[in-house]
Design a protein around this motif. Sequence first.
Motif, mmCIF file in Angstrom:
data_model
loop_
_atom_site.group_PDB
_atom_site.id
_atom_site.type_symbol
_atom_site.label_atom_id
_atom_site.label_comp_id
_atom_site.label_asym_id
_atom_site.label_seq_id
_atom_site.Cartn_x
_atom_site.Cartn_y
_atom_site.Cartn_z
ATOM 1 N N THR A 151 -0.295 -4.085 -5.353
ATOM 2 C CA THR A 151 1.101 -4.515 -5.428
ATOM 3 C C THR A 151 1.651 -4.807 -4.032
ATOM 4 O O THR A 151 2.343 -5.810 -3.813
ATOM 5 C CB THR A 151 1.968 -3.424 -6.094
ATOM 6 O OG1 THR A 151 1.366 -3.054 -7.326
ATOM 7 C CG2 THR A 151 3.377 -3.919 -6.340
ATOM 8 N N LEU A 152 1.321 -3.925 -3.096
ATOM 9 C CA LEU A 152 1.807 -4.100 -1.731
ATOM 10 C C LEU A 152 1.389 -5.452 -1.171
ATOM 11 O O LEU A 152 2.212 -6.211 -0.640
ATOM 12 C CB LEU A 152 1.266 -2.974 -0.842
ATOM 13 C CG LEU A 152 1.629 -3.069 0.642
ATOM 14 C CD1 LEU A 152 3.119 -2.847 0.832
ATOM 15 C CD2 LEU A 152 0.840 -2.068 1.456
ATOM 16 N N LEU A 153 0.118 -5.794 -1.323
ATOM 17 C CA LEU A 153 -0.355 -7.073 -0.801
ATOM 18 C C LEU A 153 0.292 -8.231 -1.549
ATOM 19 O O LEU A 153 0.593 -9.270 -0.954
ATOM 20 C CB LEU A 153 -1.874 -7.158 -0.901
ATOM 21 C CG LEU A 153 -2.619 -6.294 0.103
ATOM 22 C CD1 LEU A 153 -4.111 -6.513 -0.004
ATOM 23 C CD2 LEU A 153 -2.173 -6.597 1.523
ATOM 24 N N THR A 155 3.307 -8.238 -2.744
ATOM 25 C CA THR A 155 4.661 -8.423 -2.214
ATOM 26 C C THR A 155 4.621 -9.061 -0.821
ATOM 27 O O THR A 155 5.594 -9.624 -0.369
ATOM 28 C CB THR A 155 5.438 -7.097 -2.107
ATOM 29 O OG1 THR A 155 4.814 -6.272 -1.120
ATOM 30 C CG2 THR A 155 5.480 -6.362 -3.428
ATOM 31 N N MET A 156 3.475 -8.946 -0.156
ATOM 32 C CA MET A 156 3.343 -9.612 1.143
ATOM 33 C C MET A 156 3.000 -11.086 0.965
ATOM 34 O O MET A 156 2.843 -11.808 1.943
ATOM 35 C CB MET A 156 2.238 -8.948 1.967
ATOM 36 C CG MET A 156 2.552 -7.554 2.476
ATOM 37 S SD MET A 156 1.199 -7.042 3.569
ATOM 38 C CE MET A 156 1.630 -5.344 3.893
ATOM 39 N N GLY A 157 2.834 -11.502 -0.277
ATOM 40 C CA GLY A 157 2.546 -12.909 -0.547
ATOM 41 C C GLY A 157 1.060 -13.234 -0.560
ATOM 42 O O GLY A 157 0.684 -14.396 -0.431
ATOM 43 N N ASN B 52 11.488 -7.283 -4.802
ATOM 44 C CA ASN B 52 10.258 -7.715 -4.115
ATOM 45 C C ASN B 52 9.385 -8.628 -4.970
ATOM 46 O O ASN B 52 8.319 -9.064 -4.536
ATOM 47 C CB ASN B 52 9.466 -6.506 -3.590
ATOM 48 C CG ASN B 52 8.750 -5.725 -4.680
ATOM 49 O OD1 ASN B 52 8.503 -6.215 -5.778
ATOM 50 N ND2 ASN B 52 8.420 -4.485 -4.386
ATOM 51 N N TRP B 78 8.364 -4.396 1.489
ATOM 52 C CA TRP B 78 8.438 -3.249 0.589
ATOM 53 C C TRP B 78 7.535 -2.128 1.092
ATOM 54 O O TRP B 78 6.419 -2.374 1.539
ATOM 55 C CB TRP B 78 7.998 -3.694 -0.804
ATOM 56 C CG TRP B 78 7.882 -2.601 -1.829
ATOM 57 C CD1 TRP B 78 8.889 -1.844 -2.340
ATOM 58 C CD2 TRP B 78 6.688 -2.169 -2.501
ATOM 59 N NE1 TRP B 78 8.402 -0.972 -3.283
ATOM 60 C CE2 TRP B 78 7.053 -1.144 -3.395
ATOM 61 C CE3 TRP B 78 5.338 -2.551 -2.419
ATOM 62 C CZ2 TRP B 78 6.129 -0.509 -4.216
ATOM 63 C CZ3 TRP B 78 4.420 -1.904 -3.234
ATOM 64 C CH2 TRP B 78 4.815 -0.899 -4.122
ATOM 65 N N ALA B 102 1.580 -10.903 5.538
ATOM 66 C CA ALA B 102 2.944 -11.374 5.299
ATOM 67 C C ALA B 102 3.422 -12.289 6.417
ATOM 68 O O ALA B 102 4.138 -13.253 6.182
ATOM 69 C CB ALA B 102 3.883 -10.177 5.167
ATOM 70 N N GLN B 150 5.514 -6.696 8.973
ATOM 71 C CA GLN B 150 5.585 -7.884 8.118
ATOM 72 C C GLN B 150 6.561 -8.911 8.679
ATOM 73 O O GLN B 150 6.544 -10.070 8.289
ATOM 74 C CB GLN B 150 6.011 -7.499 6.694
ATOM 75 C CG GLN B 150 4.983 -6.668 5.953
ATOM 76 C CD GLN B 150 5.390 -6.432 4.500
ATOM 77 O OE1 GLN B 150 6.007 -7.278 3.867
ATOM 78 N NE2 GLN B 150 5.046 -5.267 3.982
ATOM 79 N N ARG B 152 9.748 -9.195 8.289
ATOM 80 C CA ARG B 152 10.735 -9.703 7.347
ATOM 81 C C ARG B 152 12.094 -9.070 7.608
ATOM 82 O O ARG B 152 12.188 -8.025 8.257
ATOM 83 C CB ARG B 152 10.263 -9.440 5.920
ATOM 84 C CG ARG B 152 9.053 -10.320 5.629
ATOM 85 C CD ARG B 152 8.526 -10.130 4.256
ATOM 86 N NE ARG B 152 7.550 -11.181 3.946
ATOM 87 C CZ ARG B 152 6.857 -11.222 2.824
ATOM 88 N NH1 ARG B 152 7.019 -10.292 1.917
ATOM 89 N NH2 ARG B 152 6.009 -12.206 2.614
#
Lengths: 256, 253
Positions: A151-153, A155-157, B52, B78, B102, B150, B152
């Motif tokens: 999930t973390l990756l 959310t990083m796109g 997110n 996140w 990211a 990241q 952001r």
Amino acid sequence: MRRTLRIVLPPLLVVGLLGVVWEVYARVGNLGDELLPPLSRVLSAGWDDRASLWASTQPTLREVLLGFAVSMVFAFAISILLDASGLARRSVMPVLIGSQTIPLVVLAPLVVIWFGFGLTPKILLVALVTFFPIVVGLLDGYASSERDAVTLLRTMGASWPTVFRLVRLPSALPGFFTGLRIAITYAVVAAIFAEYAGAETGLGVYIQGADNSFRTDLVLAAVLVTAVLTLALYAATFIVQRLTIPWYTDARKVNQ
Amino acid sequence: MSTSAIDVRGLRKAFGDLQVLDDLSLHVERGEFVSILGPSGCGKSTILSVLNGTEPADSGELLLDGEPLNRMQSPFAWMPQHDVLFPWRTVEQNVALGGEVAGGLSKREALAQARALLPTFGLDEFGATRPYQLSGGMRQRAAFARTVAQGRDILLLDEPFGALDALTRTELQLWLEQIWGRERWTVVLITHDVREAVLLSDRVYVLGPRATGITLELEIPLPRPRSLELLGNADAAALERELLQALHAGRTA
């Protein structure tokens, strides 16, 4: 040094004990060299014939290693496909499982008929036998990836291939080595089977020849070589694992 | 009239028959530290999942600087409750993941950026170590650095100290208060710890149990930098009491 001793000594004692039982049983029962020669005779016969035994071991080892290489390439490729697509997993898995139910006895002569007496049928047979545990180990490993990490990756796109490369693949490596260890115990036997079905050199041919000339001592000597070979390969997986994923063993030590 | 960094309007989200968020609205200003305080199961983490992009909202508006949110360029970094540091990467490689994935940096740039970040997070000497060699507090700081890496605008922190022991938790809360004073990130913090909310926030939303929505919005006008001593004074105690009452009122309602 002490640690090595602690690992090596107990199995050596067990093996030694079995050896003694064998020796005594064969001598006391006086079963005759053709039926069951004592261990000492097997060892000395094997030692006397060491040049020929070693010459037979080499091609078998080559078949095993090449078969393994092929098996691993396919296992990785297929496992990636199966991990990427649920549909592929549902449709291909039954076929893979089915492929494991074909008896080696049936398959070995067929592969020789199809591919001749050369290296190819041996590699194929070793690959076929070792491929499945590796795939299962990998799939299990992918599934063990932490959900939050994926999930973390996300959310990083990160795209799916990136998630796979950064999380799923490394997560799967411990499972891969487990599968590899199961596979390796079948590999040598599979190569010998393939040689039995038709070959010019190898331990299988050696065993066949010794068997035909009623040299039970040499048959058993070759069997011992097979066992040692498998053990060595098994131990080698731990060394390779230690080198490729040192974090795995270390992290487990810390967490204990 | 200035536009808020985040403006959430009429957010609704259900999982099957379970309505988790019902007509929820909130806003966060640029450089503001906002906490969302609520009991477990009130849907506070779901707000972050919607922000997110891991969970789609059923309805509602999500505005960023007054414009509808563009998912292709998420402004949110996140941070999950558990550190999820990768054991096969060193600490600095873990931190570099933020810039690499990211931030779109090259591996080398991301690593350089990660190394530059480490001192801020008290990890300057631990770049080359593996996560399992660190204490829980240090791991969480490394995860924090990865979030910041990241690059952001807005940090979404999902109970970042929830899994720590009480002593380490307090230590990290004070640490975050201090470093936030310097960096002034825009932060949305999810927590169920009243003291944590008072110590860190500019403003706190109290979320009632399941789908009851926001039951209290409270400014925390305490001066910064804040300390444990400050939490002992009458103003802070009054704020804590008010938040606590709102939390419990929501439960018996």
